[in-house]
Design a protein around this motif. Structure first.
Motif, PDB file in Angstrom:
ATOM      1  N   ALA A   1     -33.857   5.677  15.237  1.00 31.53           N
ATOM      2  CA  ALA A   1     -33.684   5.093  16.715  1.00 31.53           C
ATOM      3  C   ALA A   1     -33.246   3.374  16.393  1.00 31.53           C
ATOM      4  O   ALA A   1     -31.929   3.391  17.128  1.00 31.53           O
ATOM      5  N   PHE A   2     -33.259   3.257  15.204  1.00 33.84           N
ATOM      6  CA  PHE A   2     -32.073   2.432  14.954  1.00 33.84           C
ATOM      7  C   PHE A   2     -30.979   2.750  14.405  1.00 33.84           C
ATOM      8  O   PHE A   2     -29.759   1.525  15.302  1.00 33.84           O
ATOM      9  N   MET A   3     -30.481   3.588  13.890  1.00 32.76           N
ATOM     10  CA  MET A   3     -28.990   4.670  13.552  1.00 32.76           C
ATOM     11  C   MET A   3     -29.119   4.607  14.604  1.00 32.76           C
ATOM     12  O   MET A   3     -27.570   3.994  14.808  1.00 32.76           O
ATOM     13  N   ILE A   4     -29.681   4.602  15.299  1.00 28.10           N
ATOM     14  CA  ILE A   4     -28.559   4.988  16.937  1.00 28.10           C
ATOM     15  C   ILE A   4     -28.063   3.793  17.891  1.00 28.10           C
ATOM     16  O   ILE A   4     -27.128   3.833  17.901  1.00 28.10           O
ATOM     17  N   TYR A   5     -29.268   3.083  17.495  1.00 26.78           N
ATOM     18  CA  TYR A   5     -29.180   1.411  17.858  1.00 26.78           C
ATOM     19  C   TYR A   5     -28.209   1.439  17.479  1.00 26.78           C
ATOM     20  O   TYR A   5     -27.148   0.608  19.017  1.00 26.78           O
ATOM     21  N   VAL A   6     -27.660   1.331  16.283  1.00 30.46           N
ATOM     22  CA  VAL A   6     -26.509   0.168  15.396  1.00 30.46           C
ATOM     23  C   VAL A   6     -24.927   0.642  16.512  1.00 30.46           C
ATOM     24  O   VAL A   6     -23.999   0.651  16.329  1.00 30.46           O
ATOM     25  N   VAL A   7     -25.110   2.160  15.894  1.00 28.07           N
ATOM     26  CA  VAL A   7     -23.969   3.222  16.349  1.00 28.07           C
ATOM     27  C   VAL A   7     -23.442   2.540  18.074  1.00 28.07           C
ATOM     28  O   VAL A   7     -22.347   2.677  17.990  1.00 28.07           O
ATOM     29  N   ILE A   8     -24.593   2.564  18.437  1.00 31.22           N
ATOM     30  CA  ILE A   8     -23.784   1.894  19.603  1.00 31.22           C
ATOM     31  C   ILE A   8     -23.869   0.904  20.106  1.00 31.22           C
ATOM     32  O   ILE A   8     -22.390   0.221  20.360  1.00 31.22           O
ATOM     33  N   ARG A   9     -24.300  -0.009  19.227  1.00 29.29           N
ATOM     34  CA  ARG A   9     -24.141  -2.055  19.518  1.00 29.29           C
ATOM     35  C   ARG A   9     -22.931  -2.205  18.347  1.00 29.29           C
ATOM     36  O   ARG A   9     -22.192  -3.023  19.707  1.00 29.29           O
ATOM     37  N   TYR A  10     -23.348  -1.504  17.654  1.00 31.78           N
ATOM     38  CA  TYR A  10     -22.117  -1.773  17.060  1.00 31.78           C
ATOM     39  C   TYR A  10     -21.216  -1.285  16.893  1.00 31.78           C
ATOM     40  O   TYR A  10     -20.446  -0.911  15.480  1.00 31.78           O
TER      41      TYR A  10
END
Length: 305
Positions: free
Chosen positions: A32-41
Motif C-alpha cells: 500500500a505504501f509503494m502504491i501511495y508513493v508512486v501516485i503521490r510522487y
C-alpha cells in the motif's frame, strides 16, 4: 490446523500464526505504501530536484521494530520447540525404522508394525533409525518432524490427545519412491491398544532369507523393486527364468535369466544391460560382496515369483 491432536499443537500453531500475521501485515502495508508513493510522487515537468538528508528517527524505527519482531518470533518458536526435547520418564519407547521406501515400528515386546499404533493420552518416544539414506519422519497432525539419519541417534516424542488415524510422511527426499513412503498413526483407547499390543499371533515367526538380508544391506532394493514396479533397474519379481532383451556390446540379444546371468550382472553390471534401462548406474560388486554371499542372493532371487 488448531486440531489439538497432540500436546505440541498449541505451541507450534502460536509461532506459525504470529509469524504469518506479521508477514501478512507488512506485505499489505508495504504494498500500500509503494502504491501511495508512486501516485503521490509521480514525476512532473515542473519538479525541481531536491537534496534529502538522512533521518535518525527513521533509521532507528526500521532497525528497532524488525529487531523486536524477530525476537518475538524466536521466543514463540523457542517456547514451542524446547518441550519437544524433554521426554517424560514414563514415555513408551518405540523404534521407528526408515528404509527405502517404508516405515517400520518395533515395540519393546518385539512386535513390529508398518503403522504406528499407540494409546491415547500416553507419552510416546520414537527412536529414529535409518537403515540406508536420510529420511525425515513427519506427523502433520501432531506438529512433529525430525530427521532420520544413518548413524545419528535422534528421537521425537509426543502425547496423542484424540483417538483416530493420522498420516505419516517422509519429508526428506530419499529416492524414486520417496512420495510413496507413507504410513498411518493409529491412536487407540488404552484397552484396545493393550489387546493389540499383546497379540503376537500375526507376527512373522520365520526369519527373512539370508539372501534377502544381504541384498538389503547392500542397497539392492533402492534400485530393484520387489513388486514388479520399474525403478532404476529391473524388478526382482519374476526375474529368474524370465526372458529379457539385453544390450551387449551395442547389439540386442534375448537371454533367459539364469544363475550365470544373475551372478554376472552383480559382478559386471554394464556387460549385459536390459533394454530400457541405462548403463553406468550400477557399480560392480566384484570386490564388495563375497562369492558365497552372491550365491545366497541368487538363491533368494529364485524365490521372487
Amino acid at each position: 490446523m488448531f486440531s489439538g491432536a497432540s500436546n505440541f499443537v498449541e505451541g507450534v500453531d502460536k509461532a506459525f500464526v504470529f509469524i504469518f500475521a506479521v508477514s501478512f501485515f507488512f506485505i499489505i502495508a508495504i504494498t500500500a505504501f509503494m502504491i501511495y508513493v508512486v501516485i503521490r510522487y509521480k514525476r512532473k515537468k515542473d519538479d525541481k530536484p531536491q537534496q534529502f538528508r538522512g533521518s535518525v528517527k527513521l533509521e532507528l524505527l526500521w532497525t528497532i521494530v524488525p529487531l523486536i519482531l524477530v525476537i518475538l518470533m524466536f521466543y514463540y518458536g523457542y517456547m514451542g520447540f524446547t518441550p519437544m526435547r524433554n521426554v517424560p520418564d514414563d514415555a513408551m519407547e518405540i523404534d521407528a525404522i526408515g528404509r527405502m521406501w517404508e516405515w517400520e515400528f518395533v515395540y519393546e515386546n518385539g512386535k513390529s508394525s508398518r503403522d504406528l499404533v499407540i494409546p491415547v493420552n500416553r507419552p510416546v518416544k520414537l527412536n529414529l533409525i535409518s537403515e540406508d539414506v536420510n529420511h525425515s519422519l513427519f506427523i502433520p497432525a501432531f506438529r512433529v518432524k525430525e530427521d532420520v539419519v544413518p548413524g545419528y541417534d535422534n528421537y521425537m516424542w509426543f502425547t496423542p490427545y484424540y483417538i483416530g488415524e493420522y498420516e505419516i510422511l517422509c519429508t526428506e527426499y530419499c529416492g524414486m519412491l520417496h512420495s510413496a513412503m507413507t504410513a498411518e498413526t493409529r491412536v487407540l483407547d488404552s484397552a484396545e491398544f493393550n489387546t493389540w499390543y499383546a497379540d503376537l499371533s500375526q507376527q512373522k515367526e520365520e526369519a527373512k532369507p539370508e539372501g534377502f538380508e544381504i541384498a538389503k544391506s547392500n542397497g539392492c532394493f533402492a534400485c530393484h523393486s520387489r513388486d514388479g514396479s520399474k525403478l532404476v533397474g529391473s524388478s526382482f519379481k519374476g526375474l529368474y527364468g524370465s526372458e529379457k532383451v539385453v544390450i551387449t556390446d551395442g547389439e540386442e540379444r534375448t537371454i533367459t535369466v539364469d544363475e550365470a546371468y544373475l551372478k554376472n550382472s552383480i559382478l559386471y553390471p554394464d556387460q549385459d544391460v536390459v533394454k530400457g534401462f541405462s548403463k553406468g548406474l550400477m557399480q560392480s560388486y566384484e570386490d564388495v560382496i563375497p562369492e558365497e554371499d552372491i550365491d545366497k542372493i541368487v538363491e533368494y532371487l529364485k524365490t521372487m515369483d
